[in-house]
Write a protein that holds these residues in place. Structure first.
Motif, PDB file in Angstrom:
ATOM      1  N   SER A  92      75.980  34.770  -4.618  1.00 29.98           N
ATOM      2  CA  SER A  92      76.108  35.758  -5.689  1.00 29.98           C
ATOM      3  C   SER A  92      75.445  37.067  -5.259  1.00 29.98           C
ATOM      4  O   SER A  92      74.476  37.048  -4.489  1.00 29.98           O
ATOM      5  N   THR A 115      82.163  25.832  -9.891  1.00 27.31           N
ATOM      6  CA  THR A 115      81.405  24.637  -9.532  1.00 27.31           C
ATOM      7  C   THR A 115      82.281  23.388  -9.380  1.00 27.31           C
ATOM      8  O   THR A 115      82.361  22.569 -10.292  1.00 27.31           O
ATOM      9  N   SER A 161      77.861  25.291  -6.252  1.00 26.94           N
ATOM     10  CA  SER A 161      78.415  26.590  -6.664  1.00 26.94           C
ATOM     11  C   SER A 161      78.869  27.343  -5.418  1.00 26.94           C
ATOM     12  O   SER A 161      78.051  27.680  -4.551  1.00 26.94           O
ATOM     13  N   ILE A 215      79.799  30.914 -12.752  1.00 28.44           N
ATOM     14  CA  ILE A 215      79.752  30.173 -11.485  1.00 28.44           C
ATOM     15  C   ILE A 215      81.049  29.365 -11.342  1.00 28.44           C
ATOM     16  O   ILE A 215      81.677  29.021 -12.346  1.00 28.44           O
TER      17      ILE A 215
END
Ligand SMILES: Cc1ncc(COP(=O)(O)O)c(C=O)c1O
Length: 383
Positions: free
Chosen positions: A9, A297, A359, A295
């Motif tokens: 991220s 996932t 993630s 996210i």
């Protein structure tokens, strides 16, 4: 192929936001003041919420909302094990007892079909998490809450910009807590806010976030303000700074574009990975909603992948690609096992997800080329 480290991220801060931070720093007023007031109004407008209070974090928001709702020792607060530890920590810090309900194995949100079994005469609050920005079924949730006379605090740390049946999270229901941490859909560095329809809760949080003082610093020291104040209860120091609000005002304007890009990237993963036996992909419910995709996932299938989730994360790191772990089931941390007697086997769906979830990189500034690089590296790890 670029060998630079690709994080899971990365915040996207515009030049205009950076310029406004500099203007704020040069203005002589950097803590809570006019920019926080402006940010408050912008959030009220975006969320269609009558009361919004910016704070230093979502953790502060969960803590203060529980206190403002009058949680006392022995009171039970129902939440999910598939969350960040802040959700449970704040229940304990407010004096409550966390009671957990297992997750729906498809959406990773609290299984509302199991919720009523967890309600006792000590239950005061239900605290679901909109996991990854996927809204919980609010119709079902509030029907149960109202029938049992319970308060609801939606842990919406992942969910600013998400919608349930055409309404934004924050626009309906009791009280919501949002996070503006750097990995979230919009950021103020650190930061968060609460939105509520309860004026008494808003008023109490307004006092608790700043020492229990009945006026904030701007009113005391600003032009036309008075330096006098009363302390009506001992409070905390959970206020947001103008430096943070300067960033937040820009981020909020850009938020819907950020989410649109997150959605494109999530769909790109869904399409590219659909036939990979190594993964079980996230599923979305049938009710109308807008996923905020904080996210992405998937769950690793360790037999097909011939490796565990932790081995996969390490292999990605060795190829210069970051991944995230959201989350290991909170009830299995030593403090929660020892204090509340939770054990392996208590919440099987959460425990299964906890072992397998990862993630993958997802952020608004991520390019298609970076996305392809993640997929190529994943392919090379498995073949
Ligand atoms: C579900 C959940 N709740 C609460 C928090 C706490 O947010 P903050 O870091 O703003 O305190 C987080 C942060 O990661 C979270 O993911």
């Amino acid at each position: 192929m670029s060998e630079e480290f690709l994080p899971f991220s990365r915040p996207l801060i515009s030049r205009a936001a950076i310029d406004d931070v500099v203007t704020c720093l040069e203005s002589g007023w950097i803590t809570t003041g006019p920019r926080v007031a402006q940010f408050t109004e912008a959030l009220k407008d975006y969320l269609s919420a009558p009361f919004v209070l910016p704070l230093s974090s979502a953790t502060a928001g969960l803590h203060l909302t529980l206190l403002a709702m009058g949680i006392k020792p022995g009171d039970e607060v129902i939440t999910t094990p598939m969350t960040f530890t802040a959700t449970l920590n704040t229940i304990v810090l407010a004096g409550g007892k966390p009671v957990l309900v297992d997750i729906d194995p498809k959406t990773f949100n609290m299984d509302l079909n199991q919720l009523e079994d967890a309600i006792t005469d000590k239950t005061r609050v239900i605290m679901p998490v909109h996991f990854a920005g996927l809204p919980v079924d609010l119709d079902h949730l509030y029907e149960i809450a109202e029938r049992h006379g319970l308060r609801v605090i939606e842990d919406a740390a992942h969910a600013i910009g998400a919608e349930f049946k055409g309404k934004r999270i924050g626009a309906v229901g009791d009280t919501q807590v949002f996070s503006f941490h750097p990995t979230k859909n919009m950021t103020t560095g650190e930061g968060g806010c609460i939105a509520t329809r309860d004026e008494a809760v808003a008023k109490k949080i307004g006092l608790l976030r700043f020492h229990g003082i009945d006026r904030e610093a701007w009113n005391r020291y600003g032009k036309g303000g008075t330096q006098d104040y009363e302390v009506v209860m001992p409070g905390y120091k959970y206020n947001m700074m103008d430096i943070q609000a300067a960033i937040g005002l820009h981020q909020l304007r850009e938020l819907d574009g950020f989410i649109a890009r997150r959605e494109e990237l999530a769909e790109r993963y869904q399409a590219a990975l659909a036939d990979w036996s190594q993964w079980t992909l996230p599923e979305t419910p049938a009710y109308p909603h807008r996923h905020a995709w904080h996210i992405y996932t998937p769950l690793i299938n360790p037999v097909s992948a011939n490796m565990t989730r932790d081995e996969f994360m390490l292999a990605m790191k060795e190829k210069n690609i970051g991944t995230g772990l959201h989350y290991r089931a909170v009830h299995l941390y030593p403090y929660y096992r020892e204090r509340f007697g939770f054990n392996l086997g208590d919440f099987p769906h959460a425990e299964n997800v906890s072992e397998r979830i990862v993630s993958l990189p997802l952020f608004p500034g991520m390019t298609d080329a970076e996305h392809d690089r993640v997929l190529d590296v994943m392919y090379s790890i498995f073949h």
